[in-house]
Design a protein around this motif. Structure first.
Motif, PDB file in Angstrom:
ATOM      1  N   PRO A 106       2.088   8.815   1.883  1.00 31.42           N
ATOM      2  CA  PRO A 106       2.523   7.405   1.874  1.00 31.42           C
ATOM      3  C   PRO A 106       3.608   7.095   2.891  1.00 31.42           C
ATOM      4  O   PRO A 106       3.760   5.942   3.297  1.00 31.42           O
ATOM      5  CB  PRO A 106       3.022   7.203   0.440  1.00 31.42           C
TER       6      PRO A 106
ATOM      7  N   PRO B  79      -6.638   4.342  -0.587  1.00 31.89           N
ATOM      8  CA  PRO B  79      -6.403   2.969  -1.032  1.00 31.89           C
ATOM      9  C   PRO B  79      -7.670   2.138  -1.178  1.00 31.89           C
ATOM     10  O   PRO B  79      -7.662   1.124  -1.881  1.00 31.89           O
ATOM     11  CB  PRO B  79      -5.492   2.387   0.067  1.00 31.89           C
TER      12      PRO B  79
ATOM     13  N   THR C  77       1.131   3.873  -3.114  1.00 35.16           N
ATOM     14  CA  THR C  77       0.779   5.277  -2.858  1.00 35.16           C
ATOM     15  C   THR C  77       1.924   6.199  -3.248  1.00 35.16           C
ATOM     16  O   THR C  77       1.714   7.262  -3.854  1.00 35.16           O
ATOM     17  CB  THR C  77       0.430   5.471  -1.376  1.00 35.16           C
TER      18      THR C  77
ATOM     19  N   SER D 175      -2.011  -2.502  -6.460  1.00 29.59           N
ATOM     20  CA  SER D 175      -1.780  -3.294  -5.246  1.00 29.59           C
ATOM     21  C   SER D 175      -2.024  -4.772  -5.509  1.00 29.59           C
ATOM     22  O   SER D 175      -1.272  -5.633  -5.024  1.00 29.59           O
ATOM     23  CB  SER D 175      -2.686  -2.802  -4.119  1.00 29.59           C
TER      24      SER D 175
ATOM     25  N   HIS E  24      -5.048   2.531  -7.270  1.00 24.34           N
ATOM     26  CA  HIS E  24      -4.351   1.927  -6.131  1.00 24.34           C
ATOM     27  C   HIS E  24      -4.721   0.463  -5.985  1.00 24.34           C
ATOM     28  O   HIS E  24      -3.852  -0.402  -5.746  1.00 24.34           O
ATOM     29  CB  HIS E  24      -4.714   2.694  -4.854  1.00 24.34           C
TER      30      HIS E  24
ATOM     31  N   SER F  96       0.830  -1.208   0.000  1.00 20.31           N
ATOM     32  CA  SER F  96       0.000   0.000   0.000  1.00 20.31           C
ATOM     33  C   SER F  96       0.863   1.257   0.000  1.00 20.31           C
ATOM     34  O   SER F  96       0.615   2.213  -0.753  1.00 20.31           O
ATOM     35  CB  SER F  96      -0.932  -0.015   1.203  1.00 20.31           C
TER      36      SER F  96
END
Length: 858
Positions: free
Chosen positions: A343, A192, A179, A202, A198, A175
């Motif tokens: 992030p 997220p 980010t 991911s 995202h 994550s």
């Protein structure tokens, strides 16, 4: 001073605000509960932090040092001899000019200041030399080759943690990484949970990392276009995130690789925290990451990746109560804010909560106490608070400290903070009873101030720092193309090798389209594990691996080393075209089917192909496959294969070529009306013509000789009748002659006796009858002779007619012509046209890596 503690300075009497002679001995184990240093510019914050890092070095504690402004590069300025000439290269010429001093004078003053300062604080030459030799120093410059460059793309590699037992931690790292990556391309404030971008990226990371497979930026971009899974949640990928939108995201990410400024981000050492904390000989290292040259977005991107790498390294360590390593961040402003969620925040929060168990200490500094998440820092064990710039800064700090600093009365802390001078700090250590005032000691390193990027090479040279790891391969920008749904590509697995056969073709006997290519050895040549997407409407095929390893070497006209091993398969794109052509001509008896095929390896980017040069005569195309080999890699696709318009034009051109160049030869005997297609041999056709001529001849002979045959039959009947009558007449004549002879005897006897008159009359009657019989015999003989003559003439006429007819039809047998039968355009059916992925073996033969064709002619 105790050898196992940090010597930070001296205690300050809170009442008199004067330093005492009592040294401040700080237990390094207390740093496992982390520390925060805050103070305005000029408060001495940097000097205190340098002292902390110097003490860590003397205690052989390795450190990762994040330096956003360039101040911490001073950690490399060790001058144990304290000679002015050592200081002079690092004197700021502008500062010397403003002070109206020469560089030599300024250097002399600096050397004198350090001599006096260190002497005052009881620091001798031996301690200076110990610092110089304690750890290995180096300055890293991500995004620049001024210092040791860092390959940030290596941070996309799978961490060395078991997925099942570290699922939550690794998902948190994914994550943070995603980010940061999206932030680098301008997608800030990403949620997220709600961001499609995202979620997609991911899941791509998780797909690979959960299998222990590395990922690089090129693969990530390609798999953004062609995800290696079918669904995201309950929906198909194309429903959740349509192809067009994924293409836009891939284009944005590809800008990172395509931008020349990003070139240095792909070079240098990998983010291997272990090697940045310890040298190969086990000696501790202080690795400084100089970020002053980066933009805010680039800093956030790199800091997030570095923090995530440190966290992953931390997870691989065993538990420890001692200080194993130190992570220092010179300015946390913007990285750990109270409300926003950059992030970098999540990995910092996790390490602040959990790093203690692994012996990792975080030392965080800031001159902006207003923008700190005090809840996140509530578990921080040590606070160093220096002079603050405004009352607002002090009040905000006091608000946070009421919970973060162990419930110290606000009034008491306010009083302490208000009395601070330069290099004087309130030190609150939860391991001690009360906060104290301290004055930081003199730094052993020369504090020359922030260094510019141009000075970094000389700094690294000063401490003999150089890269120790090999530079990773540079990933090329990904050619973008219109996406289309593709099957998923599995992770790299062992490759099956086709068995050898006894008959092996030589390279010289192969068509040009399948001549082998060898010695492709660069990493970019070996492609990517993600199959590039094919434009919509363009079909793709996978040619089989029909060469065994020995056959591959033989086709390449190379001797196969005994140690040669197949390391993998790489597919390279070609253009494959095949058409079925029906040639139908009922008049000439033609009903045939042809196959015209071409395999084009070298393509003109403009989409121009000389099809005659690439005629395919290899294995049957019935054997082409619809899926690639497991764990194969793929090279990129260039024009015209990635352009649907050019491919459509090429297919039309191929169809025209097939139409113009397809024909069969038929044989024809027009007069005999015999026709034969290409499947009839010449001998069979000649036999058919002979049979037809024979039948026609027999028919004509029978027709034209029928009248003669009737005449012959009539004559033969007359002849037979006349011959029968002749025999009868001859018998009658014989009888008459006998009777006539007898009558003559009787007549002689009658001349001498009575009845002479009667005998003569009888005699003449019988004579007349004999003569009549003779005449009839003669008439029959004449008739028979005439009949035979006429019959002979008729037979001759019949034979002549038969011979003429036979010769005439016999000559027609050889009157054969050839006719070219061409198709109609509607008779050309292109059944195969598109991208053909040709397999090549990646072969390790000793120190050499070669690439040989896995597909060729049988």
């Amino acid at each position: 001073m105790a050898e196992d503690t940090f010597y930070l300075g001296r205690l300050v009497d809170a009442k008199t605000a004067k330093p005492t002679n009592n040294p401040v001995q700080y237990d390094p184990a207390d740093l496992t509960t982390h520390a925060v240093v805050t103070g305005m510019t000029g408060s001495g914050k940097t000097g205190l932090c340098v002292a902390l890092l110097e003490e860590a070095a003397l205690q052989n504690v390795p450190a990762i040092i994040i330096d956003p402004k360039g101040d911490l590069t001073n950690l490399l300025l060790h001058f144990p001899d304290l000679m002015p000439q050592d200081f002079q290269p690092w004197i700021d010429p502008e500062m010397a000019r403003r002070a109206d001093k020469s560089l030599e004078d300024a250097a002399d003053e600096a050397a004198t200041a350090w001599q006096n300062g260190l002497k005052e604080w009881g620091i001798g030459t031996e301690r200076l030399r110990a610092l110089q030799n304690a750890v290995k120093f180096a300055i890293y410059t991500p995004g620049s080759d001024s210092g040791i460059p860092v390959s940030v793309l290596s941070s996309l590699a799978a961490p060395g943690l078991d997925w099942e037992s570290n699922r939550e931690v690794l998902r948190e790292r994914i994550s943070s990484t995603v980010t940061a990556l999206l932030g680098l391309v301008g997608m800030n404030d990403i949620d997220p949970i709600r961001s499609r971008e995202h979620i997609l990226l991911s899941n791509i990371f998780e797909f690979h990392w959960s299998e222990g497979n590395d990922l690089d930026l090129t693969e990530l971009i390609l798999q953004t276009q062609t995800p290696p899974f079918q669904n995201l949640g309950a929906f198909p990928v194309d429903t959740f995130f349509p192809q067009k939108d994924r293409m836009e995201l891939a284009m944005v990410l590809n800008n990172i690789l395509a931008a020349p400024a990003f070139e240095t981000w792909r070079e240098g050492e990998t983010l291997d925290v272990q090697s940045m904390l310890f040298a190969p000989d086990g000696r501790p290292r202080h690795s400084i990451f100089y970020l002053a040259h980066l933009s805010d977005g680039e800093r956030m991107f790199f800091v997030t990746l570095l923090l995530s790498a440190v966290e992953t390294w931390m997870r691989t360590q065993t538990g420890s109560n001692a200080l194993r390593a130190l992570l220092y961040m010179d300015e946390i402003y913007g990285y750990l804010p109270p409300t926003a969620n950059p992030p970098s925040k999540q990995p910092l929060l996790r390490m602040l909560k959990q790093a203690r168990a692994f012996g990792l200490g975080l030392l965080l500094a800031t001159q902006n106490p207003v923008d700190m998440d005090y809840k996140a820092l509530s578990n921080t064990g040590t606070w160093f608070i220096g002079k603050l710039q405004t009352e607002r800064d002090k009040n905000r700090l006091l608000d946070g400290l009421e919970s973060a600093a162990g419930g110290i009365p606000r009034a008491a802390m306010d009083k302490l903070i208000s009395s601070l001078g330069k290099r004087v700090f309130v030190m609150h250590n939860v391991h001690e009873k009360m906060p104290v005032l301290i004055q930081s000691r003199w730094a052993m390193n020369f504090l020359a101030g922030p260094m510019t990027r141009a000075q970094i090479p000389a700094l690294n040279q000063l401490v003999n720092a150089s890269t120790s790891l090999s530079t990773p391969p540079v990933a090329a920008p990904v050619p973008m193309k219109k996406p289309s749904p593709q099957p998923s590509v599995e992770s790299f697995q062992p490759v099956a090798i086709p068995s050898a056969v006894s008959s092996q073709p030589s390279a010289s006997s192969q068509p040009a389209s399948i001549q082998p290519s060898i010695n492709r050895q660069t990493s970019t040549t070996n492609g990517t594990s993600t199959k590039p997407s094919i434009p919509a409407g363009v079909r793709e095929y996978f040619l089989p691996q029909n060469y065994s390893l020995p056959e591959a070497f033989q086709a390449a006209q190379r001797v196969m080393p005994s140690e040669a091993m197949i390391q993998g398969i790489v597919y390279r794109p070609s253009l494959l075209a095949s058409a079925q052509v029906r040639l139908l001509d009922r008049k000439h008896g033609v009903d045939s089917e042809l196959v015209k095929a071409a395999l084009v390896d070298s393509l003109d980017r403009r989409g121009i192909v000389r099809w005659d040069d690439f005629s395919y005569s290899g294995p049957s195309l019935d054997k082409i496959e619809s899926m690639p080999a497991a764990s194969a890699r793929f090279s990129t696709i260039d024009a015209p294969l990635n352009d649907s318009k050019l491919m459509t034009a090429l297919q039309k051109d191929f169809t025209d070529w097939v139409f113009r160049n397809s024909e069969v030869t038929a044989r024809a005997n027009i007069k005999l009306k015999v026709f034969g297609g290409p499947d009839v041999s010449q001998a069979d056709f000649m036999k058919a013509c002979a049979d037809a001529a024979r039948d026609a001849r027999d028919s004509e002979i029978a027709k034209k000789t029928s009248a003669i045959e009737r005449k012959i039959k009539t004559l033969e009947d007359k002849l037979a009748r006349e011959e029968r009558e002749l025999r009868e007449d001859q018998a009658e004549l014989q009888n008459r002659n006998i009777e006539s002879g007898a009558n003559l005897l009787e007549l002689g006897a009658g001349l001498v006796g009575l009845g002479r008159k009667k005998n003569v009359t009888t005699q003449f009657t019988k004579h007349r009858l004999a003569q009549s019989a003779k005449a009839e015999v003669e008439e029959s003989e004449e008739a028979i002779a005439q009949y035979k003559k006429d019959l002979t003439a008729l037979l001759r006429e019949r034979d002549d007619m038969t011979a003429e007819i036979n010769d005439r039809w016999g000559s027609l047998v050889n009157e054969i012509s050839e006719v070219a039968i061409k198709p109609r355009k509607t008779d050309v059916y292109v059944n195969i046209f598109g991208v053909a992925w040709k397999p090549y073996y990646i072969i390790q033969a000793g120190a050499e890596t070669v690439e040989l064709p896995a597909f060729g002619a049988d």
